[in-house]
Write a protein that holds these residues in place. Sequence first.
Motif, PDB file in Angstrom:
ATOM      1  N   ALA A   1       0.832  -1.202   0.000  1.00  0.00           N
ATOM      2  CA  ALA A   1       0.000   0.000   0.000  1.00  0.00           C
ATOM      3  C   ALA A   1       0.869   1.256   0.000  1.00  0.00           C
ATOM      4  O   ALA A   1       0.576   2.225  -0.700  1.00  0.00           O
ATOM      5  N   LEU A   2       1.960   1.235   0.758  1.00  0.00           N
ATOM      6  CA  LEU A   2       2.870   2.370   0.811  1.00  0.00           C
ATOM      7  C   LEU A   2       3.520   2.614  -0.553  1.00  0.00           C
ATOM      8  O   LEU A   2       3.631   3.756  -1.011  1.00  0.00           O
ATOM      9  N   HIS A   3       3.925   1.547  -1.231  1.00  0.00           N
ATOM     10  CA  HIS A   3       4.517   1.660  -2.570  1.00  0.00           C
ATOM     11  C   HIS A   3       3.526   2.323  -3.533  1.00  0.00           C
ATOM     12  O   HIS A   3       3.881   3.223  -4.292  1.00  0.00           O
ATOM     13  N   VAL A   4       2.288   1.879  -3.502  1.00  0.00           N
ATOM     14  CA  VAL A   4       1.261   2.431  -4.389  1.00  0.00           C
ATOM     15  C   VAL A   4       1.026   3.904  -4.084  1.00  0.00           C
ATOM     16  O   VAL A   4       0.998   4.747  -4.987  1.00  0.00           O
ATOM     17  N   MET A   5       0.900   4.260  -2.818  1.00  0.00           N
ATOM     18  CA  MET A   5       0.638   5.654  -2.459  1.00  0.00           C
ATOM     19  C   MET A   5       1.825   6.551  -2.807  1.00  0.00           C
ATOM     20  O   MET A   5       1.632   7.672  -3.273  1.00  0.00           O
ATOM     21  N   ARG A   6       3.038   6.066  -2.637  1.00  0.00           N
ATOM     22  CA  ARG A   6       4.211   6.873  -3.007  1.00  0.00           C
ATOM     23  C   ARG A   6       4.242   7.129  -4.509  1.00  0.00           C
ATOM     24  O   ARG A   6       4.551   8.231  -4.952  1.00  0.00           O
ATOM     25  N   GLY A   7       3.917   6.118  -5.298  1.00  0.00           N
ATOM     26  CA  GLY A   7       3.894   6.292  -6.752  1.00  0.00           C
ATOM     27  C   GLY A   7       2.837   7.285  -7.180  1.00  0.00           C
ATOM     28  O   GLY A   7       3.076   8.145  -8.033  1.00  0.00           O
ATOM     29  N   LEU A   8       1.649   7.187  -6.586  1.00  0.00           N
ATOM     30  CA  LEU A   8       0.582   8.132  -6.919  1.00  0.00           C
ATOM     31  C   LEU A   8       0.939   9.547  -6.471  1.00  0.00           C
ATOM     32  O   LEU A   8       0.675  10.521  -7.183  1.00  0.00           O
ATOM     33  N   LYS A   9       1.554   9.666  -5.306  1.00  0.00           N
ATOM     34  CA  LYS A   9       1.959  10.978  -4.801  1.00  0.00           C
ATOM     35  C   LYS A   9       2.978  11.622  -5.738  1.00  0.00           C
ATOM     36  O   LYS A   9       2.921  12.822  -6.014  1.00  0.00           O
ATOM     37  N   ARG A  10       3.913  10.812  -6.248  1.00  0.00           N
ATOM     38  CA  ARG A  10       4.920  11.322  -7.190  1.00  0.00           C
ATOM     39  C   ARG A  10       4.241  11.860  -8.443  1.00  0.00           C
ATOM     40  O   ARG A  10       4.532  12.963  -8.914  1.00  0.00           O
ATOM     41  N   LEU A  11       3.283  11.100  -8.993  1.00  0.00           N
ATOM     42  CA  LEU A  11       2.564  11.547 -10.187  1.00  0.00           C
ATOM     43  C   LEU A  11       1.731  12.793  -9.895  1.00  0.00           C
ATOM     44  O   LEU A  11       1.611  13.679 -10.741  1.00  0.00           O
ATOM     45  N   GLN A  12       1.167  12.843  -8.716  1.00  0.00           N
ATOM     46  CA  GLN A  12       0.368  14.008  -8.329  1.00  0.00           C
ATOM     47  C   GLN A  12       1.230  15.262  -8.359  1.00  0.00           C
ATOM     48  O   GLN A  12       0.832  16.292  -8.898  1.00  0.00           O
ATOM     49  N   LYS A  13       2.423  15.183  -7.805  1.00  0.00           N
ATOM     50  CA  LYS A  13       3.310  16.354  -7.751  1.00  0.00           C
ATOM     51  C   LYS A  13       3.892  16.683  -9.123  1.00  0.00           C
ATOM     52  O   LYS A  13       3.937  17.840  -9.517  1.00  0.00           O
ATOM     53  N   GLN A  14       4.331  15.666  -9.875  1.00  0.00           N
ATOM     54  CA  GLN A  14       4.979  15.906 -11.167  1.00  0.00           C
ATOM     55  C   GLN A  14       4.001  16.399 -12.219  1.00  0.00           C
ATOM     56  O   GLN A  14       4.329  17.272 -13.019  1.00  0.00           O
ATOM     57  N   ALA A  15       2.816  15.819 -12.264  1.00  0.00           N
ATOM     58  CA  ALA A  15       1.887  16.103 -13.350  1.00  0.00           C
ATOM     59  C   ALA A  15       0.676  16.918 -12.912  1.00  0.00           C
ATOM     60  O   ALA A  15      -0.216  17.172 -13.722  1.00  0.00           O
ATOM     61  N   GLY A  16       0.600  17.307 -11.644  1.00  0.00           N
ATOM     62  CA  GLY A  16      -0.581  18.024 -11.172  1.00  0.00           C
ATOM     63  C   GLY A  16      -1.821  17.162 -11.297  1.00  0.00           C
ATOM     64  O   GLY A  16      -2.906  17.635 -11.615  1.00  0.00           O
ATOM     65  N   LEU A  17      -1.649  15.890 -11.048  1.00  0.00           N
ATOM     66  CA  LEU A  17      -2.684  14.894 -11.296  1.00  0.00           C
ATOM     67  C   LEU A  17      -3.657  14.760 -10.131  1.00  0.00           C
ATOM     68  O   LEU A  17      -3.261  14.832  -8.976  1.00  0.00           O
ATOM     69  N   SER A  18      -4.910  14.558 -10.461  1.00  0.00           N
ATOM     70  CA  SER A  18      -5.909  14.168  -9.478  1.00  0.00           C
ATOM     71  C   SER A  18      -6.203  12.695  -9.744  1.00  0.00           C
ATOM     72  O   SER A  18      -6.307  12.284 -10.896  1.00  0.00           O
ATOM     73  N   ALA A  19      -6.318  11.923  -8.667  1.00  0.00           N
ATOM     74  CA  ALA A  19      -6.513  10.484  -8.843  1.00  0.00           C
ATOM     75  C   ALA A  19      -7.614   9.967  -7.930  1.00  0.00           C
ATOM     76  O   ALA A  19      -7.739  10.392  -6.782  1.00  0.00           O
ATOM     77  N   LEU A  20      -8.386   9.050  -8.472  1.00  0.00           N
ATOM     78  CA  LEU A  20      -9.385   8.321  -7.707  1.00  0.00           C
ATOM     79  C   LEU A  20      -8.988   6.853  -7.802  1.00  0.00           C
ATOM     80  O   LEU A  20      -8.835   6.319  -8.905  1.00  0.00           O
ATOM     81  N   VAL A  21      -8.796   6.231  -6.651  1.00  0.00           N
ATOM     82  CA  VAL A  21      -8.357   4.838  -6.615  1.00  0.00           C
ATOM     83  C   VAL A  21      -9.421   4.019  -5.898  1.00  0.00           C
ATOM     84  O   VAL A  21      -9.842   4.371  -4.790  1.00  0.00           O
ATOM     85  N   LEU A  22      -9.848   2.943  -6.535  1.00  0.00           N
ATOM     86  CA  LEU A  22     -10.819   2.057  -5.921  1.00  0.00           C
ATOM     87  C   LEU A  22     -10.086   0.907  -5.248  1.00  0.00           C
ATOM     88  O   LEU A  22      -9.079   0.416  -5.775  1.00  0.00           O
ATOM     89  N   ALA A  23     -10.592   0.509  -4.088  1.00  0.00           N
ATOM     90  CA  ALA A  23      -9.943  -0.564  -3.331  1.00  0.00           C
ATOM     91  C   ALA A  23     -11.001  -1.464  -2.718  1.00  0.00           C
ATOM     92  O   ALA A  23     -11.999  -0.979  -2.168  1.00  0.00           O
ATOM     93  N   HIS A  24     -10.757  -2.757  -2.838  1.00  0.00           N
ATOM     94  CA  HIS A  24     -11.620  -3.728  -2.176  1.00  0.00           C
ATOM     95  C   HIS A  24     -11.132  -3.900  -0.747  1.00  0.00           C
ATOM     96  O   HIS A  24      -9.935  -3.920  -0.502  1.00  0.00           O
ATOM     97  N   VAL A  25     -12.052  -4.000   0.160  1.00  0.00           N
ATOM     98  CA  VAL A  25     -11.673  -4.313   1.536  1.00  0.00           C
ATOM     99  C   VAL A  25     -12.052  -5.757   1.801  1.00  0.00           C
ATOM    100  O   VAL A  25     -12.962  -6.294   1.157  1.00  0.00           O
ATOM    101  N   PRO A  26     -11.336  -6.403   2.728  1.00  0.00           N
ATOM    102  CA  PRO A  26     -11.679  -7.799   3.027  1.00  0.00           C
ATOM    103  C   PRO A  26     -13.127  -7.908   3.496  1.00  0.00           C
ATOM    104  O   PRO A  26     -13.651  -7.001   4.154  1.00  0.00           O
ATOM    105  N   LYS A  27     -13.756  -9.001   3.120  1.00  0.00           N
ATOM    106  CA  LYS A  27     -15.141  -9.230   3.562  1.00  0.00           C
ATOM    107  C   LYS A  27     -15.184  -9.243   5.083  1.00  0.00           C
ATOM    108  O   LYS A  27     -14.284  -9.737   5.735  1.00  0.00           O
ATOM    109  N   ARG A  28     -16.256  -8.665   5.609  1.00  0.00           N
ATOM    110  CA  ARG A  28     -16.430  -8.593   7.059  1.00  0.00           C
ATOM    111  C   ARG A  28     -17.762  -9.227   7.417  1.00  0.00           C
ATOM    112  O   ARG A  28     -18.715  -9.160   6.639  1.00  0.00           O
TER     113      ARG A  28
END
Length: 172
Positions: free
Chosen positions: A138-165
């Motif tokens: 999760a940290l790897h994914v967020m760091r990559g998205l943060k880098r793109l956000q800063k470099q490209a002025g990007l807005s991102a929406l990420v969908l995530a499944h949570v474990p069944k409860r």
Amino acid sequence: SNIMQAIQRNQIAANEPDPEPLYYNIWNRNEIAILAGETGVGKSILAVDMLVELALKGLRVLYYDFELSRKQFAERYKGYLFPENFYIAEWDPDPDEPNPNFNFDVIESDIETTGIDIICIDNISALSIKNTVDPDAALHVMRGLKRLQKQAGLSALVLAHVPKRPATNPMT
């Protein structure tokens, strides 16, 4: 890290521009938003609705759909009037590649060639070979998205499944 008093931070922030809302007051321009929930609750449908609304406002949106086939997408969204600036990225991994996983280089290249303002990744597990419940993944994914956000002025929406409860222990 830069340590300061909260009052100092707020004084600095008072001179910065106000956030530009993308979708009501829950997602602003140049932010990363995560839409999480159990399988089958409508995350993808809500995300596509949000992106269509943003595309109708003139923003260029790119939807990475790792959930549905072309036919499934067409059936689910039959009757939708998609604006011309709503793009869908098809990514078909090469079976001969040693690591055929989707990655940030792919996104970066797509941003450069299309001038996209907003991306949506459905779902986050496409960016990780590990289970995204794993904190390192999760940290790897967020760091990559943060880098793109800063470099490209990007807005991102990420969908995530949570474990069944269990129904007796719902997510709040």
